[in-house]
Design a protein around this motif. Structure first.
Motif, PDB file in Angstrom:
ATOM      1  N   ASP A   1      -3.862   3.514   0.587  1.00 24.81           N
ATOM      2  CA  ASP A   1      -4.274   3.100  -0.750  1.00 24.81           C
ATOM      3  C   ASP A   1      -3.541   1.808  -1.092  1.00 24.81           C
ATOM      4  O   ASP A   1      -2.302   1.806  -1.192  1.00 24.81           O
ATOM      5  N   TYR A   2      -4.296   0.725  -1.262  1.00 23.42           N
ATOM      6  CA  TYR A   2      -3.687  -0.566  -1.558  1.00 23.42           C
ATOM      7  C   TYR A   2      -3.289  -0.640  -3.029  1.00 23.42           C
ATOM      8  O   TYR A   2      -4.018  -0.173  -3.905  1.00 23.42           O
ATOM      9  N   VAL A   3      -2.119  -1.227  -3.278  1.00 21.81           N
ATOM     10  CA  VAL A   3      -1.625  -1.384  -4.648  1.00 21.81           C
ATOM     11  C   VAL A   3      -2.624  -2.210  -5.448  1.00 21.81           C
ATOM     12  O   VAL A   3      -2.971  -1.868  -6.575  1.00 21.81           O
ATOM     13  N   ASN A   4      -3.086  -3.316  -4.857  1.00 20.98           N
ATOM     14  CA  ASN A   4      -4.077  -4.173  -5.488  1.00 20.98           C
ATOM     15  C   ASN A   4      -5.417  -3.922  -4.800  1.00 20.98           C
ATOM     16  O   ASN A   4      -5.568  -4.225  -3.612  1.00 20.98           O
ATOM     17  N   PRO A   5      -6.397  -3.367  -5.496  1.00 23.67           N
ATOM     18  CA  PRO A   5      -7.695  -3.077  -4.867  1.00 23.67           C
ATOM     19  C   PRO A   5      -8.335  -4.289  -4.189  1.00 23.67           C
ATOM     20  O   PRO A   5      -9.103  -4.141  -3.250  1.00 23.67           O
ATOM     21  N   LYS A   6      -8.004  -5.508  -4.642  1.00 21.37           N
ATOM     22  CA  LYS A   6      -8.555  -6.718  -4.007  1.00 21.37           C
ATOM     23  C   LYS A   6      -8.046  -6.889  -2.581  1.00 21.37           C
ATOM     24  O   LYS A   6      -8.657  -7.592  -1.779  1.00 21.37           O
TER      25      LYS A   6
ATOM     26  N   HIS B   1       0.847  -1.199   0.000  1.00 22.81           N
ATOM     27  CA  HIS B   1       0.000   0.000   0.000  1.00 22.81           C
ATOM     28  C   HIS B   1       0.877   1.241   0.000  1.00 22.81           C
ATOM     29  O   HIS B   1       2.095   1.151   0.175  1.00 22.81           O
ATOM     30  N   THR B   2       0.240   2.385  -0.177  1.00 20.74           N
ATOM     31  CA  THR B   2       0.926   3.676  -0.112  1.00 20.74           C
ATOM     32  C   THR B   2       0.104   4.612   0.760  1.00 20.74           C
ATOM     33  O   THR B   2      -1.045   4.316   1.108  1.00 20.74           O
ATOM     34  N   HIS B   3       0.709   5.738   1.100  1.00 21.04           N
ATOM     35  CA  HIS B   3       0.035   6.815   1.819  1.00 21.04           C
ATOM     36  C   HIS B   3       0.343   8.118   1.090  1.00 21.04           C
ATOM     37  O   HIS B   3       1.451   8.291   0.575  1.00 21.04           O
ATOM     38  N   PRO B   4      -0.591   9.062   1.053  1.00 23.10           N
ATOM     39  CA  PRO B   4      -0.333  10.321   0.359  1.00 23.10           C
ATOM     40  C   PRO B   4       0.571  11.275   1.136  1.00 23.10           C
ATOM     41  O   PRO B   4       1.041  12.262   0.586  1.00 23.10           O
ATOM     42  N   LYS B   5       0.806  10.971   2.412  1.00 23.31           N
ATOM     43  CA  LYS B   5       1.679  11.809   3.238  1.00 23.31           C
ATOM     44  C   LYS B   5       2.693  10.919   3.941  1.00 23.31           C
ATOM     45  O   LYS B   5       2.478   9.713   4.082  1.00 23.31           O
TER      46      LYS B   5
ATOM     47  N   ASP C   1      -7.756  -4.415  -0.451  1.00 24.09           N
ATOM     48  CA  ASP C   1      -8.371  -3.393   0.388  1.00 24.09           C
ATOM     49  C   ASP C   1      -9.548  -3.986   1.157  1.00 24.09           C
ATOM     50  O   ASP C   1     -10.530  -4.426   0.551  1.00 24.09           O
ATOM     51  N   PRO C   2      -9.465  -4.029   2.504  1.00 21.95           N
ATOM     52  CA  PRO C   2     -10.557  -4.622   3.282  1.00 21.95           C
ATOM     53  C   PRO C   2     -11.897  -3.909   3.083  1.00 21.95           C
ATOM     54  O   PRO C   2     -12.950  -4.508   3.269  1.00 21.95           O
ATOM     55  N   ARG C   3     -11.860  -2.662   2.658  1.00 24.50           N
ATOM     56  CA  ARG C   3     -13.106  -1.934   2.407  1.00 24.50           C
ATOM     57  C   ARG C   3     -13.826  -2.455   1.168  1.00 24.50           C
ATOM     58  O   ARG C   3     -15.008  -2.182   0.973  1.00 24.50           O
ATOM     59  N   ASN C   4     -13.102  -3.222   0.337  1.00 22.38           N
ATOM     60  CA  ASN C   4     -13.698  -3.802  -0.875  1.00 22.38           C
ATOM     61  C   ASN C   4     -14.145  -5.245  -0.662  1.00 22.38           C
ATOM     62  O   ASN C   4     -14.645  -5.870  -1.595  1.00 22.38           O
ATOM     63  N   GLN C   5     -13.945  -5.780   0.527  1.00 21.46           N
ATOM     64  CA  GLN C   5     -14.298  -7.169   0.812  1.00 21.46           C
ATOM     65  C   GLN C   5     -15.795  -7.308   1.023  1.00 21.46           C
ATOM     66  O   GLN C   5     -16.431  -6.443   1.612  1.00 21.46           O
ATOM     67  N   ILE C   6     -16.336  -8.399   0.558  1.00 20.01           N
ATOM     68  CA  ILE C   6     -17.747  -8.690   0.763  1.00 20.01           C
ATOM     69  C   ILE C   6     -17.859  -9.534   2.024  1.00 20.01           C
ATOM     70  O   ILE C   6     -17.164 -10.546   2.170  1.00 20.01           O
TER      71      ILE C   6
END
Length: 164
Positions: free
Chosen positions: A147-152, A81-85, A154-159
């Motif tokens: 921000d996760y490199v791979n959107p999969k 992942h990355t961070h903007p700051k 990202d726990p916010r995208n988990q069903i």
């Protein structure tokens, strides 16, 4: 390589300190939290389930400096992942295995034991593994985001299992 890390760390600390409120802003707000009094709760939904977090100072959702502790259980991992700051991390207890790059590779991680310090510049992809329960402290400027490199990943995208 270590000299470059030291230079980056010094620059990041200087930036955070210059943005910190002046002593006059803290009049009447002295605060002490002993280790047993730190109020850990479930970590934010932007992090994989299983960790706990405690906000020690500020508000990660707002502009300004904040301090957050993260308690990661043994076997926990944070995908690339990355961070903007910039993110300043201190290992309070345990051990974190930190890797750089867009793909998690256990063979290329650097071990950060208790007492270690790391600063991650904005936008640099990194990931972490925790083989033992670890408490780390994150000092950064808000608003904080991940921000996760791979959107999969990202726990916010988990069903949720009940929704499958």
């Amino acid at each position: 390589m270590r000299r470059a890390h030291a230079i980056i760390a010094a620059a990041g600390v200087a930036a955070l300190l210059s943005a910190a409120p002046s002593g006059a802003d803290h009049v009447g707000t002295h605060k002490v939290l002993l280790p047993g009094d730190i109020p850990f709760t479930a970590a934010p939904p932007s992090l994989p389930a299983g960790a706990e977090a405690a906000i020690l100072y500020g508000d990660p959702a707002k502009d300004g400096i904040f301090v957050m502790r993260l308690k990661a259980p043994a076997g926990y991992r944070i995908p690339p992942h990355t961070h903007p700051k910039a993110e300043v991390v201190s290992i309070v207890s345990g051990r974190m295995r930190l890797g750089l790059g867009p793909a998690a590779d256990r063979a290329s991680v650097e071990e950060l034991p208790a007492g270690a310090f790391s600063i991650m510049p904005p936008g640099v992809a990194h990931y972490a593994f925790f083989d033992t329960e670890t408490v780390l402290q994150i000092d950064a400027m808000g608003p904080w985001s991940i921000d996760y490199v791979n959107p999969k990943d990202d726990p916010r995208n988990q069903i949720a299992p009940a929704q499958r």
